[in-house]
Design a protein around this motif. Structure first.
Motif, short mmCIF file in Angstrom:
data_model
loop_
_atom_site.label_atom_id
_atom_site.label_comp_id
_atom_site.label_asym_id
_atom_site.label_seq_id
_atom_site.Cartn_x
_atom_site.Cartn_y
_atom_site.Cartn_z
N GLN A 1 -4.71 -3.21 4.72
CA GLN A 1 -3.67 -3.47 5.71
C GLN A 1 -4.34 -3.58 7.07
O GLN A 1 -5.22 -2.77 7.38
N PRO A 2 -3.90 -4.50 7.93
CA PRO A 2 -4.51 -4.59 9.27
C PRO A 2 -4.37 -3.24 10.01
O PRO A 2 -3.34 -2.58 9.90
N GLU B 1 -0.36 2.64 1.59
CA GLU B 1 -1.78 2.71 1.30
C GLU B 1 -2.57 1.72 2.14
O GLU B 1 -2.16 0.58 2.33
N VAL B 2 -3.70 2.17 2.65
CA VAL B 2 -4.56 1.34 3.51
C VAL B 2 -5.25 0.27 2.68
O VAL B 2 -5.20 -0.92 3.00
N PHE C 1 -1.20 7.47 2.42
CA PHE C 1 -1.90 6.24 2.79
C PHE C 1 -3.30 6.15 2.18
O PHE C 1 -3.94 5.12 2.24
N ARG C 2 -3.76 7.26 1.59
CA ARG C 2 -5.04 7.22 0.87
C ARG C 2 -4.85 7.33 -0.62
O ARG C 2 -5.65 6.84 -1.40
N LEU C 3 -3.80 8.04 -1.02
CA LEU C 3 -3.56 8.25 -2.45
C LEU C 3 -2.05 8.28 -2.67
O LEU C 3 -1.42 9.32 -2.48
N PRO C 4 -1.47 7.15 -3.05
CA PRO C 4 -0.02 7.12 -3.24
C PRO C 4 0.41 8.16 -4.27
O PRO C 4 -0.24 8.33 -5.30
N HIS D 1 -12.18 3.91 8.86
CA HIS D 1 -10.75 3.58 8.96
C HIS D 1 -10.12 4.26 10.17
O HIS D 1 -9.33 3.67 10.89
N ALA D 2 -10.49 5.52 10.39
CA ALA D 2 -9.89 6.26 11.50
C ALA D 2 -10.23 5.56 12.82
O ALA D 2 -9.35 5.36 13.67
#
Ligand SMILES: Cc1cc2nc3c(=O)[nH]c(=O)nc-3n(C[C@H](O)[C@H](O)[C@H](O)COP(=O)(O)OP(=O)(O)OC[C@H]3O[C@@H](n4cnc5c(N)ncnc54)[C@H](O)[C@@H]3O)c2cc1C
Ligand SMILES: Cc1cc2nc3c(=O)[nH]c(=O)nc-3n(C[C@H](O)[C@H](O)[C@H](O)COP(=O)(O)OP(=O)(O)OC[C@H]3O[C@@H](n4cnc5c(N)ncnc54)[C@H](O)[C@@H]3O)c2cc1C
Ligand code: SF4
Ligand code: SF4
Ligand code: FES
Lengths: 299, 467
Positions: free
Chosen positions: B17-18, B28-29, B189-192, B331-332
């Motif tokens: 995802q942007p 989720e990213v 967002f890391r682990l649905p 990502h952060a």
């Protein structure tokens, strides 16, 4: 997954409900001082409640709930024949009870439910047990009859003088300490924070052993989150695993009172949301809640 | 394909995802590789003999094996090979620190980039979830009962392995939902969460009983389980627990959270949907997170998603020493998280009403290496300064949770309060095994799973020897 059936439900006072819930595992293990964490329905918040009584044979526990916000209100809305979604426990350390001699239990509002199981256990140990219980006015003094059957003496107190002693529980406690022929050896108190703080000040000068049952905000109840941390004797302790009862003379009550207000604005929003979801008209509790919200009974 | 051709293939990028959009939502990213990209990535594997990568994986996944099948577009075979070693690949593919485990050992990393083992593991597992119901048959009932304490990755793995062998397994979980850190700690967002639910459902279908709302040490003791309750063996996997605070002034202020509380409110209790979900969280405008591990990274990225204009991570060492997964750090940063290295809080400052208004920090410099081999941060005298903020999240680690161990005095602990086990995973009490964070201290999902798997084999042997 299994839920926890409600055997009986009744009002003890305006906005204060008594539920008898099937939770055999909790009932079997319960000792005075234990609490449970409850979610009334799927999706609810997790809230801590004291086990006011446990019947191991019947496999039930008694909860006394004051409707103060969204979650306690959801719980008070439940009826016999219904069920509580989640009940976990027993949690916390049991009260350290011994043969003190003369013990005074001081309960304010629903705090009276906390001292109820302690009374029976203390009596069994051969103590003289007095209970000083308070409420705003007559209907808000709860469990007087039940305690009367167990204790040597019960002293109801009301702020408006409509029943029993006219004044705060602390004044009645001070008098008992001064006047009772049997010297008071220990005090156990549960109720609103300002009340417990005042009780600690009453017993401090004479150095009477005093235990307070704290009610910080909790999430998991298993020591995992640290949200329930309280300051006792200058140390940070977790009420759910180290407590919830501590030496009242060492508790930082102002710290606790401060932390309890952390979600005040969100609590209003949650209540508003629930009101809209349930529909105000259909809600029996609306009035009771309006009266009870933000109102520290017995303080 | 010839090795020379394989060598030419570049590492595939994970579609995401942007950053702008995802910094404001909890979806989720990582979106997962396209089919073609997955096959191309699998083709990058050189199929080494005595593959080094396998040694880097704590559960010894046959990496060249599943990649060869994937490169052949034989997904069923790839899944079979993968699941033979790892029962939760959809989870580990997403959360393993591959850069210090399988991928760091990949020979392709010597020159260029390693094979993206994690992405491919996730790809195969997600395919399997859609197409391949790989619930294996349980062996005929053995009549033996095993209790498992805690439904985190260690407990769930052990449960699955034992159920397969025909033992009657009951998992006792303290919370109202199984999954452990996978549901209360690691964010959506890391682990649905539906991935965790899917895995738990699979265990149920295998015959595993999961009983929530039971706290071992309170509701039952270990003695009760092995006695009255009639279990023949127990596996303790109750995780690490107890958050550490710094014990600096101001930690009682409203707006100071442990990472565990902050993340539990948001993940398990879904506070990000407040008030539809009734559990609140204080959503700060300026949030400071203290720490440098996965937990700190999850908290600071959660703060951005809850709407923080400024989300700052404060770490007392430098970037190189950060234990968080490399991908999370990247990502952060993309999501607008700011980093301040070589600084630590000395006090949290409050308003007269008891709300956080700032943290006072002191700058650090790196001194001699400490026991962990990392250079020890040393405070720089007189360098204190204030960072204005309204929420502080403390993510500096956890201690062992005493809830269970204090009611089980026979259980031998090490000096930090973690449970001691032998090579079999057995504790000082015969028939009682332990694994995961409660043995290792805060570790990883895959190490916890590895412990669960080894303990299951040992429990199986223990039960066989006794029947
Ligand atoms: C060990 C313990 C035993 C308790 N026993 C009883 C009992 O027997 N009967 C009873 O009526 N109440 C008891 N309480 C208090 C009860 O948990 C709170 O009233 C309840 O959580 C409020 O939830 P709510 O959503 O209805 O109200 P909210 O709208 O969330 O809050 C109303 C007020 O309750 C306090 N509060 C909010 N959340 C919590 C929480 N999770 N834990 C504690 N306080 C909170 C806040 O200070 C707030 O002012 C006990 C608390 C503890 C810690
Ligand atoms: C925020 C966060 C992010 C992380 N990110 C990563 C990552 O990206 N990659 C990675 O590999 N690792 C990561 N980790 C570490 C990893 O999650 C843990 O190492 C792993 O979950 C440990 O597994 P476990 O099964 O031992 O314990 P847990 O996952 O902690 O599960 C223990 C379970 O036992 C339950 N329990 C506790 N006490 C009792 C009791 N007395 N009775 C019954 N049940 C009990 C708990 O409620 C919990 O469900 C992260 C950890 C955190 C906190
Ligand atoms: S389980 Fe983890 S370490 Fe092992 S191969 Fe998969 S991603 Fe790598
Ligand atoms: S080391 Fe790398 S190239 Fe070799 S088998 Fe493993 S993944 Fe493939
Ligand atoms: S309620 Fe979470 S640690 Fe006590």
């Amino acid at each position: 997954m299994s839920a926890y059936p409600i055997r009986h439900a009744r009002w003890l006072a305006p906005g204060v409900r008594c539920l008898i819930v099937e939770a055999p595992r909790v009932a079997r293990r319960h000792r005075p001082g234990h609490f449970v964490i409850v979610r009334p329905v799927e999706g609810s918040e997790r809230i801590p409640l004291t086990v006011a009584h446990a019947d191991a044979d019947a496999g039930t526990i008694m909860l006394v709930v004051q409707a103060v916000g969204a979650t306690t209100r959801q719980l008070c809305d439940l009826e016999a024949g219904g069920e509580v979604r989640d009940v976990v426990g027993p949690l916390g350390r049991p009260t350290e009870l011994e043969r003190f001699g003369h013990v005074v239990l001081v309960g304010g509002g629903v705090g009276t439910a906390v001292i109820h199981p302690q009374a029976a256990a203390l009596k069994k140990l051969g103590n003289k047990v007095s209970a000083v219980i308070g409420g705003r006015s007559r209907p808000y003094v709860i469990l007087e009859e039940e305690l009367g059957r167990i204790c040597d003496a019960v002293y109801p107190c009301t702020d408006d003088g409509s029943h029993g002693f006219h004044g705060f529980v602390t004044a009645r406690l001070a008098r008992l300490i001064d006047e009772d022929p049997d010297p008071v050896r220990a005090v156990i108190t549960a109720g609103p924070v300002p009340m417990m703080k005042a009780v600690a000040e009453v017993t401090r000068p004479a150095g009477i052993h005093t235990i307070a049952s704290l009610n910080p905000i909790m999430v998991d109840g298993t020591g995992m989150c640290g949200g329930c941390r309280v300051q006792v004797g200058g140390k940070t302790l977790f009420a759910c695993v180290d407590g919830p009862e501590f030496d009242a003379h060492r508790i930082d009550f102002d710290d606790l009172a401060g932390r309890l207000t952390a979600y005040r604005s969100q609590e209003q929003a949650a209540l508003e949301h629930l009101r809209q979801a349930v529909g105000e008209g259909s809600c029996r509790l609306a009035g009771a809640v309006a009266r009870a919200t933000g109102d520290a009974l017995g303080a | 394909m010839k090795p020379a051709e394989r060598l030419k293939l570049p590492r595939q990028h994970m579609p995401e995802q942007p950053a702008e959009a995802r910094a404001r939502n909890f979806r989720e990213v990582n979106l997962g590789l396209e089919d073609r990209a997955a096959i191309n990535e699998a083709l990058r594997c050189l199929q080494c003999r005595g593959a080094k990568c396998v040694g880097g994986c704590p559960v010894g996944v046959d990496i060249p094996g599943f990649l060869a099948a994937l490169a052949d577009n034989n997904l069923a075979e790839a899944a079979r090979v993968l699941y033979a070693a790892n029962v939760l690949p959809a989870i580990t593919g997403r959360v393993c620190p591959q850069e210090t485990q399988c991928e760091v050992s990949c020979v392709r990393g010597n020159k260029g980039e390693p094979v993206a083992v994690g992405y491919l593991e996730r790809y195969v597992a997600d395919w399997a979830a859609r197409h391949w119901d790989q619930v294996c048959e349980a062996a005929p009932p053995t009549g033996r009962k095993v209790a498992i304490v805690g439904a985190g990755p260690a407990g769930l793995t052990c449960a699955g392995e034992l159920a397969r062998r025909g033992h009657a397994v009951t998992v006792f979980e303290a919370l109202h939902k199984p999954g452990g850190v996978l549901v209360y700690g690691i964010p959506e967002f890391r682990l649905p969460k539906d991935i965790v639910e899917r895995e738990v459902d699979k265990l149920r279908r295998l015959g595993v009983r999961i009983e929530c709302n039971v706290v071992i040490g309170q509701t039952y003791t270990i003695g009760d389980l092995m006695g009255e309750e009639g279990f023949h063996a127990v596996f303790i996997a109750n995780g690490a627990g107890l958050p550490v605070f710094q014990n600096i002034p101001g930690e009682s202020l409203k707006g100071v959270y442990s990472a565990n509380e902050y993340l539990t409110r948001v993940n398990l209790m879904e506070a990000y949907r407040f008030p539809e979900s009734p559990t609140p969280v204080i959503a700060g405008r300026r949030v400071v997170v203290v720490g440098g591990g996965n937990t700190a990274m999850d908290a600071v990225r959660t703060a951005r998603r809850l709407g923080a204009e400024e989300a700052l991570l404060l770490y007392r060492r430098s970037r190189q020493e950060m234990p968080a997964r490399a991908e999370e750090v990247k990502h952060a940063e993309e999501e607008g998280v700011r980093f301040t290295f070589l600084a630590a809080p000395v006090e949290v400052l409050g308003t007269p009403e008891g709300w956080v208004r700032a943290v006072r920090c002191i700058r650090m410099e790196l001194g001699e290496p400490d026991a962990s081999g990392r250079r020890r941060p040393v405070p720089v005298a007189g360098s204190e300064y204030e960072i204005p903020c309204d929420v502080v999240v403390v993510a500096i680690g956890t201690r062992s949770n005493p809830l269970l161990t204090q009611t089980t005095p026979e259980l031998k602990l090490n000096r930090w309060g973690y449970i001691e086990v032998d090579e079999q995973g057995m504790t000082s009490i015969p028939g009682v095994f332990a694994g995961g964070d409660i043995v290792r201290g805060a570790a990883t999902v895959i190490l916890a799973m590895g412990d669960g798997k080894r303990a299951a084999a040992a429990i199986d042997r223990y039960l066989a020897a006794r029947s």
